[in-house]
Design a protein around this motif. Structure first.
Motif, PDB file in Angstrom:
ATOM      1  N   ARG A  98      38.005  46.649  13.479  1.00 39.05           N
ATOM      2  CA  ARG A  98      38.631  45.425  13.034  1.00 39.05           C
ATOM      3  C   ARG A  98      37.932  44.154  13.754  1.00 39.05           C
ATOM      4  N   GLU A  99      37.832  44.400  15.041  1.00 41.69           N
ATOM      5  CA  GLU A  99      37.148  43.520  16.059  1.00 41.69           C
ATOM      6  C   GLU A  99      35.583  43.542  15.735  1.00 41.69           C
ATOM      7  N   LEU A 100      35.042  44.369  15.853  1.00 40.19           N
ATOM      8  CA  LEU A 100      33.730  44.271  15.570  1.00 40.19           C
ATOM      9  C   LEU A 100      33.368  43.669  14.055  1.00 40.19           C
ATOM     10  N   LEU A 101      34.075  44.186  12.878  1.00 42.50           N
ATOM     11  CA  LEU A 101      33.529  43.485  11.742  1.00 42.50           C
ATOM     12  C   LEU A 101      34.056  42.027  11.766  1.00 42.50           C
ATOM     13  N   SER A 102      35.220  41.612  12.514  1.00 45.03           N
ATOM     14  CA  SER A 102      35.629  40.157  12.434  1.00 45.03           C
ATOM     15  C   SER A 102      34.621  39.361  13.165  1.00 45.03           C
ATOM     16  N   GLU A 103      33.825  39.922  14.092  1.00 46.23           N
ATOM     17  CA  GLU A 103      33.135  39.244  14.946  1.00 46.23           C
ATOM     18  C   GLU A 103      31.842  39.033  14.137  1.00 46.23           C
ATOM     19  N   ILE A 104      31.345  39.974  13.351  1.00 45.58           N
ATOM     20  CA  ILE A 104      29.992  40.082  12.433  1.00 45.58           C
ATOM     21  C   ILE A 104      30.072  39.006  11.515  1.00 45.58           C
ATOM     22  N   LEU A 105      31.277  39.141  10.632  1.00 49.11           N
ATOM     23  CA  LEU A 105      31.341  38.368   9.629  1.00 49.11           C
ATOM     24  C   LEU A 105      31.881  37.144   9.879  1.00 49.11           C
ATOM     25  N   GLY A 106      32.641  36.795  11.016  1.00 46.91           N
ATOM     26  CA  GLY A 106      32.905  35.365  11.469  1.00 46.91           C
ATOM     27  C   GLY A 106      31.486  34.766  11.949  1.00 46.91           C
TER      28      GLY A 106
ATOM     29  N   VAL B 266      38.511  33.244  12.209  1.00 49.60           N
ATOM     30  CA  VAL B 266      38.574  33.965  13.510  1.00 49.60           C
ATOM     31  C   VAL B 266      38.016  32.952  14.428  1.00 49.60           C
ATOM     32  N   ALA B 267      38.304  33.175  15.865  1.00 52.76           N
ATOM     33  CA  ALA B 267      38.068  32.379  16.744  1.00 52.76           C
ATOM     34  C   ALA B 267      36.671  33.163  17.372  1.00 52.76           C
ATOM     35  N   ALA B 268      35.656  32.355  17.864  1.00 58.83           N
ATOM     36  CA  ALA B 268      34.310  32.929  18.019  1.00 58.83           C
ATOM     37  C   ALA B 268      34.525  33.860  19.195  1.00 58.83           C
ATOM     38  N   VAL B 269      33.742  35.022  19.186  1.00 57.01           N
ATOM     39  CA  VAL B 269      33.908  36.098  20.272  1.00 57.01           C
ATOM     40  C   VAL B 269      32.990  35.753  21.423  1.00 57.01           C
ATOM     41  N   VAL B 270      31.834  35.336  21.109  1.00 58.81           N
ATOM     42  CA  VAL B 270      30.780  35.214  22.253  1.00 58.81           C
ATOM     43  C   VAL B 270      31.462  33.882  23.034  1.00 58.81           C
ATOM     44  N   ASN B 271      31.672  34.267  24.375  1.00 60.41           N
ATOM     45  CA  ASN B 271      32.274  33.058  25.312  1.00 60.41           C
ATOM     46  C   ASN B 271      31.154  32.782  26.290  1.00 60.41           C
ATOM     47  N   GLY B 272      31.339  31.757  26.699  1.00 58.51           N
ATOM     48  CA  GLY B 272      30.537  31.074  27.795  1.00 58.51           C
ATOM     49  C   GLY B 272      30.203  29.521  27.586  1.00 58.51           C
ATOM     50  N   ALA B 273      29.889  28.912  28.541  1.00 55.63           N
ATOM     51  CA  ALA B 273      29.727  27.397  28.448  1.00 55.63           C
ATOM     52  C   ALA B 273      28.360  26.980  28.345  1.00 55.63           C
ATOM     53  N   ALA B 274      28.107  26.452  27.349  1.00 52.90           N
ATOM     54  CA  ALA B 274      26.482  25.610  27.335  1.00 52.90           C
ATOM     55  C   ALA B 274      26.315  24.576  28.299  1.00 52.90           C
TER      56      ALA B 274
END
Length: 249
Positions: free
Chosen positions: A14-22, A135-143
């Motif tokens: 579920r998390e992987l598909l949500s990340e990709i499709l999001g 769905v919230a963005a999965v990739v985290n970090g500050a630009a």
């Protein structure tokens, strides 16, 4: 953008598909069993359903039959399974499933099946009302960007390398392109090579993400990277695809 319902008892799937499709710009809602899927379907009609076959309460084929019997199979359904037989896939297709994906699902097969399903969905008239939360963005970090104005070189002058046109043309600091241009313009040539390269790559990928409205598929094509490599690169640089896509709206 489409509303996609993912039904699978495995949290990782579920998390992987949500990340990709999001990251593709879709709004994804998930259900971990058939009962949750029933409730979500009663609440509204998604544009597409990705439905696992083997689930602990009710299997996906049985749920598909229920929707067909009750007149609720009005959206494209793509079945998923890592253990299904050919007979099961044929039965699901006979009932009304549009496609069948075998786990582990190859990325390109997933995206192609989703695209075909959504194209099929747009041909039918669908009732409104299915509006799941994004769905919230999965990739985290500050630009963060690197700012050393006293030694900053006019990197924006070399902006055609970031896509064929100057970043500053027709932009202001308040626009996503303007912010990317500011980040590029503040890269100092006095930085150590590794830091300067990271800063340039950050501005480079931010530009393409804004330009392609956050679509990881199109950014991968533009930059010539495999998508998995692109994910790792963005995470390493602290670039948030979802955040940049939202700014562009």
């Amino acid at each position: 953008m489409a509303n996609i319902l993912v039904v699978d008892d495995e949290m990782g799937i579920r998390e992987l598909l949500s990340e990709i499709l999001g990251d593709e710009g879709h709004v994804v809602t998930t259900a971990e069993n058939a009962q949750q899927a029933r409730e979500l379907r009663q609440a509204g009609v998604p544009d597409l359903v990705l439905l696992d076959i083997w689930m602990p309460d009710t299997d996906g084929v049985t749920l598909l039959k229920e929707w067909q019997r009750d007149g609720l199979l009005t959206m494209p359904v793509i079945m998923m399974s890592g253990h299904a037989t050919i007979d099961t896939a044929v039965e699901a297709t006979r009932i009304g499933a549009l496609n069948f994906l075998e786990k582990p699902i190859a990325l390109q097969k997933l995206l192609k099946a989703v695209q075909q399903g959504l194209s099929h969905s747009r041909e039918a008239v669908r009732p409104a009302g299915y509006r799941p939360a994004p769905v919230a963005a999965v990739v985290n970090g500050a630009a963060d960007g690197l700012h050393t104005p006293e030694h900053a070189a006019p990197v924006a002058a070399y902006a055609p390398a970031l896509g064929g046109e100057p970043l500053h043309h027709g932009t202001t600091a308040s626009t996503p392109f303007g912010q990317v241009a500011d980040n590029a313009a503040n890269i100092s040539f006095d930085l150590p090579l590794r830091e300067a390269r990271d800063a340039f790559e950050r501005a480079y990928f931010e530009y393409h993400l804004v330009r392609e409205n956050g679509s990881m598929t199109r950014v991968a094509e533009r930059t010539g990277l495999e998508r998995t490599h692109l994910y790792r690169k963005l995470k390493q640089l602290g670039v948030e695809p979802g955040k940049l896509a939202r700014k562009n709206h």
